[in-house]
Design a protein around this motif. Structure first.
Motif: not given
Length: 331
Positions: A293-312
């Protein structure tokens, strides 16, 4: 969306030899589920979420029913049947809202947001099982919600934001709530039914829920957004576009195979040993999103992922027994 149980983690522990095969089965199961998610997104873009999910479930049931019967399958006992029905209903809502969301936003972002489910499960355990909510769980939920907010900000703050991005994010959050409830029943179901029966029951229940709900969906799909256009009747809503069939059939095979692998794994190992595998879904989803789908992974996504996994991680360091190894009756 995948159907595993992201329960509390103790990833630092070495994997015992007896756990090697369950862990490998979970690794393969998650990879297959991630590819299935991509196939379902493509099928949904062609002809709508509702018909794609209904057809996938029917195809999965048709493939699995003779296998279940040849393996000596019999009608389940009432207590087991109740588990099948409950999890099937939850899976129907969980899958439809997840796929609707990832039709709107990138696949990797949808997977990242869904990782908040373990913390929601802790809250549901308090409501359903009467457990006390720990302060760490509240703090962790706030950290993970901040991660969701970061991903949402990245979506809504783009120069050309995707139409209905907020609705897509809300849909995936609703899916995560249903997914969390699903966590409370998944391991219990795996311990009382064979992997083939678990996979068959889920396909049958999703097909029944979507089939019986089609008349209501026809009236409300303009509001819900299911389908690419308003269907004139319920049968039209349940009939996928011809071009979507290859993806739907591929998704049916991958979904059923993954469900059996994961059910086999969770019947042989505690969730705390298998949960780190859940998070590999992000890598697979990012790869599928980029390739298909030509979807790039943005810095916002990686930062949000880090916070979500950190919270978990923070919220599940001292696991709740019901969520780490759910033995209590489902609510």
């Amino acid at each position: 969306m995948n159907a595993t149980a992201p329960d509390p983690v103790h990833a630092a522990r070495p994997v015992r030899p007896a756990l090697l095969w369950p862990v490998l089965a979970a690794v393969v199961g998650i990879a297959l589920f991630s590819v299935m998610d991509a196939l379902m997104k493509r099928a949904s873009l062609i002809g709508g979420v509702w018909p794609a999910l209904f057809a996938r479930s029917v195809a999965g049931a048709v493939v699995l029913a003779p296998v279940w019967r040849l393996r000596g399958g019999t009608w389940p006992a009432p207590a087991v049947l109740r588990l099948h029905v409950l999890r099937g209903v939850l899976a129907s809502g969980m899958a439809s809202t997840f796929f609707y969301g990832v039709v709107i936003i990138p696949l990797a972002e949808g997977i990242a947001i869904s990782f908040i489910a373990p913390l929601i499960a802790l809250g549901l355990a308090a409501v359903i099982l009467g457990e006390q909510v720990r302060r760490a769980a509240v703090v962790a939920a706030l950290i993970s919600l901040a991660g969701v907010g970061v991903i949402a900000w990245g979506q809504l703050g783009e120069a050309a934001p995707r139409p209905h991005a907020a609705l897509g994010i809300a849909s995936i959050l609703l899916s995560a709530v249903l997914y969390a409830w699903n966590l409370i029943v998944q391991r219990q179901q795996a311990q009382v039914a064979s992997p083939v029966e678990v996979a068959l029951s889920q396909n049958v229940m999703i097909a029944l829920v979507l089939g019986l709900g089609a008349p209501l969906a026809v009236a409300g799909q303009g509001l819900l957004g299911f389908g690419t256009a308003l269907a004139p009747d319920a049968l039209a809503l349940l009939r996928p576009a011809p071009g979507a069939w290859p993806d739907i059939l591929g998704a049916a095979v991958l979904s059923s195979t993954s469900l059996m692998l994961l059910s086999w794994a969770y019947a042989r190992a505690e969730a705390q040993w298998l949960v780190p595998v859940e998070y590999t879904a992000f890598v697979w989803s990012a790869l599928m999103g980029w390739l298909w789908f030509a979807e790039a992974v943005t810095g916002w996504t990686l930062a949000g992922l880090a916070l979500i996994l950190g919270g978990v991680w923070f919220g599940t360091r001292t696991p709740s027994p019901a969520v780490a190894d759910p033995q209590a009756p489902p609510g």
